[in-house]
Motif scaffolding. Structure first.
Motif, PDB file in Angstrom:
ATOM      1  N   SER A 109      -5.435  41.050  12.654  1.00 34.45           N
ATOM      2  CA  SER A 109      -5.237  40.212  11.723  1.00 34.45           C
ATOM      3  C   SER A 109      -4.998  38.615  12.031  1.00 34.45           C
ATOM      4  O   SER A 109      -5.360  37.722  11.351  1.00 34.45           O
ATOM      5  CB  SER A 109      -3.781  40.475  11.039  1.00 34.45           C
ATOM      6  N   LEU A 110      -4.318  38.396  13.050  1.00 35.29           N
ATOM      7  CA  LEU A 110      -3.879  37.354  13.958  1.00 35.29           C
ATOM      8  C   LEU A 110      -5.509  36.600  14.159  1.00 35.29           C
ATOM      9  O   LEU A 110      -5.370  35.499  14.009  1.00 35.29           O
ATOM     10  CB  LEU A 110      -3.133  37.360  15.151  1.00 35.29           C
ATOM     11  N   ALA A 111      -6.272  37.273  14.950  1.00 34.46           N
ATOM     12  CA  ALA A 111      -7.406  37.036  15.385  1.00 34.46           C
ATOM     13  C   ALA A 111      -8.328  36.403  14.166  1.00 34.46           C
ATOM     14  O   ALA A 111      -8.868  35.225  14.327  1.00 34.46           O
ATOM     15  CB  ALA A 111      -8.219  38.004  16.198  1.00 34.46           C
ATOM     16  N   LEU A 112      -8.254  37.220  13.102  1.00 34.42           N
ATOM     17  CA  LEU A 112      -9.122  36.808  11.784  1.00 34.42           C
ATOM     18  C   LEU A 112      -8.574  35.587  11.258  1.00 34.42           C
ATOM     19  O   LEU A 112      -9.147  34.888  10.611  1.00 34.42           O
ATOM     20  CB  LEU A 112      -9.263  38.111  11.009  1.00 34.42           C
ATOM     21  N   ASN A 113      -7.158  35.469  11.230  1.00 34.21           N
ATOM     22  CA  ASN A 113      -6.648  34.311  10.735  1.00 34.21           C
ATOM     23  C   ASN A 113      -7.114  33.048  11.294  1.00 34.21           C
ATOM     24  O   ASN A 113      -7.015  32.109  10.680  1.00 34.21           O
ATOM     25  CB  ASN A 113      -4.994  34.380  10.687  1.00 34.21           C
ATOM     26  N   HIS A 154      -4.273  49.674   2.744  1.00 34.44           N
ATOM     27  CA  HIS A 154      -4.150  50.806   3.514  1.00 34.44           C
ATOM     28  C   HIS A 154      -4.065  50.472   5.228  1.00 34.44           C
ATOM     29  O   HIS A 154      -3.370  49.623   5.569  1.00 34.44           O
ATOM     30  CB  HIS A 154      -5.208  51.826   3.211  1.00 34.44           C
ATOM     31  N   ASN A 155      -5.102  51.278   5.931  1.00 31.70           N
ATOM     32  CA  ASN A 155      -5.349  51.075   7.206  1.00 31.70           C
ATOM     33  C   ASN A 155      -6.160  50.093   7.697  1.00 31.70           C
ATOM     34  O   ASN A 155      -6.790  50.316   8.568  1.00 31.70           O
ATOM     35  CB  ASN A 155      -5.327  52.422   7.997  1.00 31.70           C
ATOM     36  N   GLN A 156      -6.549  49.143   6.626  1.00 31.07           N
ATOM     37  CA  GLN A 156      -7.555  48.041   7.227  1.00 31.07           C
ATOM     38  C   GLN A 156      -7.463  46.903   6.469  1.00 31.07           C
ATOM     39  O   GLN A 156      -6.492  46.771   5.667  1.00 31.07           O
ATOM     40  CB  GLN A 156      -9.115  48.784   6.550  1.00 31.07           C
ATOM     41  N   LEU A 157      -8.174  46.051   7.013  1.00 28.89           N
ATOM     42  CA  LEU A 157      -8.241  44.423   6.280  1.00 28.89           C
ATOM     43  C   LEU A 157      -9.442  44.361   5.448  1.00 28.89           C
ATOM     44  O   LEU A 157     -10.299  44.744   5.783  1.00 28.89           O
ATOM     45  CB  LEU A 157      -8.140  43.601   7.279  1.00 28.89           C
ATOM     46  N   ILE A 158      -9.216  43.497   4.361  1.00 29.12           N
ATOM     47  CA  ILE A 158     -10.400  43.122   3.654  1.00 29.12           C
ATOM     48  C   ILE A 158     -10.372  41.839   3.620  1.00 29.12           C
ATOM     49  O   ILE A 158      -9.543  40.918   3.228  1.00 29.12           O
ATOM     50  CB  ILE A 158     -10.232  43.717   2.095  1.00 29.12           C
ATOM     51  N   ILE A 159     -11.700  41.217   4.064  1.00 26.62           N
ATOM     52  CA  ILE A 159     -11.673  39.569   4.305  1.00 26.62           C
ATOM     53  C   ILE A 159     -13.003  39.346   3.398  1.00 26.62           C
ATOM     54  O   ILE A 159     -13.890  39.778   3.319  1.00 26.62           O
ATOM     55  CB  ILE A 159     -11.923  39.289   5.868  1.00 26.62           C
ATOM     56  N   LYS A 160     -12.552  38.007   2.979  1.00 27.67           N
ATOM     57  CA  LYS A 160     -13.692  37.372   2.322  1.00 27.67           C
ATOM     58  C   LYS A 160     -14.211  36.491   3.113  1.00 27.67           C
ATOM     59  O   LYS A 160     -13.385  35.634   3.811  1.00 27.67           O
ATOM     60  CB  LYS A 160     -13.218  36.742   1.043  1.00 27.67           C
ATOM     61  N   LEU A 161     -15.459  36.099   3.351  1.00 29.08           N
ATOM     62  CA  LEU A 161     -16.256  35.261   4.131  1.00 29.08           C
ATOM     63  C   LEU A 161     -16.825  33.959   3.408  1.00 29.08           C
ATOM     64  O   LEU A 161     -17.451  34.151   2.335  1.00 29.08           O
ATOM     65  CB  LEU A 161     -17.396  36.199   4.966  1.00 29.08           C
ATOM     66  N   LYS A 162     -17.030  32.838   4.367  1.00 28.19           N
ATOM     67  CA  LYS A 162     -17.741  31.699   3.922  1.00 28.19           C
ATOM     68  C   LYS A 162     -19.184  32.212   3.653  1.00 28.19           C
ATOM     69  O   LYS A 162     -19.485  33.183   4.455  1.00 28.19           O
ATOM     70  CB  LYS A 162     -17.584  30.662   4.916  1.00 28.19           C
ATOM     71  N   GLU A 163     -19.855  31.700   2.727  1.00 24.85           N
ATOM     72  CA  GLU A 163     -20.965  31.776   2.380  1.00 24.85           C
ATOM     73  C   GLU A 163     -22.008  31.699   3.919  1.00 24.85           C
ATOM     74  O   GLU A 163     -21.708  30.947   4.527  1.00 24.85           O
ATOM     75  CB  GLU A 163     -21.920  31.178   1.248  1.00 24.85           C
ATOM     76  N   GLY A 164     -22.929  32.761   4.034  1.00 22.54           N
ATOM     77  CA  GLY A 164     -23.715  32.716   5.197  1.00 22.54           C
ATOM     78  C   GLY A 164     -23.004  33.030   6.505  1.00 22.54           C
ATOM     79  O   GLY A 164     -23.737  33.277   7.488  1.00 22.54           O
ATOM     80  N   VAL A 209     -13.325  32.855   7.683  1.00 21.34           N
ATOM     81  CA  VAL A 209     -12.553  33.755   6.896  1.00 21.34           C
ATOM     82  C   VAL A 209     -12.052  32.909   5.700  1.00 21.34           C
ATOM     83  O   VAL A 209     -11.015  32.107   5.930  1.00 21.34           O
ATOM     84  CB  VAL A 209     -11.595  34.671   7.618  1.00 21.34           C
ATOM     85  N   LEU A 210     -12.348  33.344   4.333  1.00 22.55           N
ATOM     86  CA  LEU A 210     -11.626  32.464   3.358  1.00 22.55           C
ATOM     87  C   LEU A 210     -10.277  33.157   2.878  1.00 22.55           C
ATOM     88  O   LEU A 210      -9.376  32.671   2.373  1.00 22.55           O
ATOM     89  CB  LEU A 210     -12.590  32.340   1.887  1.00 22.55           C
ATOM     90  N   ASP A 211     -10.309  34.572   2.922  1.00 24.17           N
ATOM     91  CA  ASP A 211      -9.193  35.409   2.421  1.00 24.17           C
ATOM     92  C   ASP A 211      -9.016  36.629   3.218  1.00 24.17           C
ATOM     93  O   ASP A 211      -9.894  37.128   3.736  1.00 24.17           O
ATOM     94  CB  ASP A 211      -9.506  35.773   1.028  1.00 24.17           C
ATOM     95  N   LEU A 212      -7.816  36.909   3.496  1.00 23.40           N
ATOM     96  CA  LEU A 212      -7.528  38.168   4.185  1.00 23.40           C
ATOM     97  C   LEU A 212      -6.390  38.919   3.552  1.00 23.40           C
ATOM     98  O   LEU A 212      -5.223  38.284   3.437  1.00 23.40           O
ATOM     99  CB  LEU A 212      -7.055  37.725   5.590  1.00 23.40           C
ATOM    100  N   LYS A 213      -6.734  40.113   3.327  1.00 18.74           N
ATOM    101  CA  LYS A 213      -5.350  41.002   2.680  1.00 18.74           C
ATOM    102  C   LYS A 213      -5.552  42.274   3.332  1.00 18.74           C
ATOM    103  O   LYS A 213      -6.379  42.921   3.911  1.00 18.74           O
ATOM    104  CB  LYS A 213      -5.423  40.946   1.281  1.00 18.74           C
ATOM    105  N   LYS A 214      -4.248  42.978   3.254  1.00 11.50           N
ATOM    106  CA  LYS A 214      -4.379  44.185   4.189  1.00 11.50           C
ATOM    107  C   LYS A 214      -4.222  45.144   3.095  1.00 11.50           C
ATOM    108  O   LYS A 214      -3.725  45.142   1.974  1.00 11.50           O
ATOM    109  CB  LYS A 214      -2.863  44.593   4.987  1.00 11.50           C
TER     110      LYS A 214
END
Ligand SMILES: Nc1ncnc2c1ncn2[C@@H]1O[C@H](COP(=O)(O)OP(=O)(O)OP(=O)(O)O)[C@@H](O)[C@H]1O
Ligand SMILES: [Mg+2]
Length: 299
Positions: free
Chosen positions: A233-237, A249-259, A242-247
């Protein structure tokens, strides 16, 4: 850009039912335009109006930026419902009848049968055709006279998966020849697969219109996990794409910039010495997007 069709403030009522509500639409030459909406949203009514089969209550439409006339109607081909052909006559004989009505030379028949790939079966009786072949013959019939625009209403209704794929491919092939296509469908994936532009209708009202790539391809997200979620999570932040990050269960869901791809994310993490245990693209199903989109207006 040359306009093939312009619809202005169109309205149609059937008694109390307001089937088409203040519809405005512009269709550019060369596009494959999908009119997408659930059952009863006014698609067929709209097509009926622009083909002068149904009278509007108010509003106007114009083809090719010209006043409506019999002449410009000849530049438009339509495949509206289950085609009516003579069952005991061959494809060629059926098309000869249509060519005669349309005042088109018989010599065009060979051309259109080749486009829809029925030339080899041209002498078979219509009644021996499969549903898919019947639909293709209807398209051939509409292509007689070389129209600039072709209108389809639910072109794949009643076909099996192979027939559906064939008709969709054929529509794309016809579009490539420069014919503008207007296609009504209640199937999101049909519009997504064949159309370049879309207008979404609901209860006779246009929710919005635009390019299929803009409207239907909402950004996707990635599921990602590692043995140390905190570290991940720290690294992805810190990762700028990465536009958005949420936890979850036992994984992270991230939204990415286009491309930005899963590959880019993984390379970045490898660079940080982080090994992922799970990485999956989570595409929002188109069906869900469509439902969401229709729901938005209920709120
Ligand atoms: N001839 C008619 N008389 C009365 N109401 C009609 C008539 N034709 C259509 N309607 C109504 O107008 C509305 C729009 O119908 P329309 O057939 O245009 O929708 P559609 O989007 O083509 O639906 P479908 O996906 O089922 O083909 C519906 O509520 C329908 O019941
Ligand atoms: Mg319809």
């Amino acid at each position: 850009m040359e306009k093939v069709l312009t619809i202005k403030d169109l309205n149609k009522n059937y008694g109390k039912i307001h089937a088409v509500k203040n519809l405005n639409l512009e269709i550019d030459k060369g596009c494959v335009f999908g009119i997408l909406g659930p059952n009863g949203s006014g698609k067929t009514t709209t097509l009926g109006i622009i083909l002068s089969v149904i009278n509007a209550k108010s509003g106007s439409f114009s083809w090719f930026e010209e006043p409506n006339s019999k002449e410009n109607r000849k530049r438009i081909g339509a495949i509206l419902e289950q085609p009516i052909f003579y069952p005991y006559l061959s494809a060629v004989k059926n098309l000869k009848i249509v060519a005669n009505i349309k005042e088109v030379s018989d010599s065009d028949i060979e051309r259109v049968l080749k486009i829809v790939e029925l030339y080899d079966r041209r002498d078979s009786k219509f009644k021996t055709y499969s549903y898919g072949m019947k639909q293709r013959l209807a398209i051939a019939s509409a292509l007689l006279g070389n129209p600039e625009v072709l209108i389809f209403d639910e072109p794949t209704n009643g076909l099996d998966p192979k027939g559906i794929a064939e008709i969709r491919e054929l529509i794309i092939k016809i579009a490539k020849e420069g014919i503008t296509i207007i296609l009504a469908s209640h199937l999101l994936d049909e519009v997504q697969k064949t159309c370049t532009h879309v207008a979404v209708l609901k209860s006779g009202e246009k929710l919005f219109s635009g390019k299929v790539s803009d409207v239907l391809n909402v950004s996707d997200s990635l599921e990602i996990a590692s043995n140390n979620l905190e570290l991940l999570s720290l690294a992805l932040n810190e990762y700028k794409n990465v536009l958005d990050l949420k936890k979850e269960h036992n994984q992270l869901i991230i939204k990415l910039k286009e491309g930005t791809s899963a590959f880019n994310v993984n390379s970045y993490l490898v660079g940080k010495g982080i090994v992922v245990t799970h990485l999956a693209e989570k595409k929002k199903s188109l069906e869900n997007q469509f439902l969401e989109l229709l729901k938005e207006r209920d709120d």
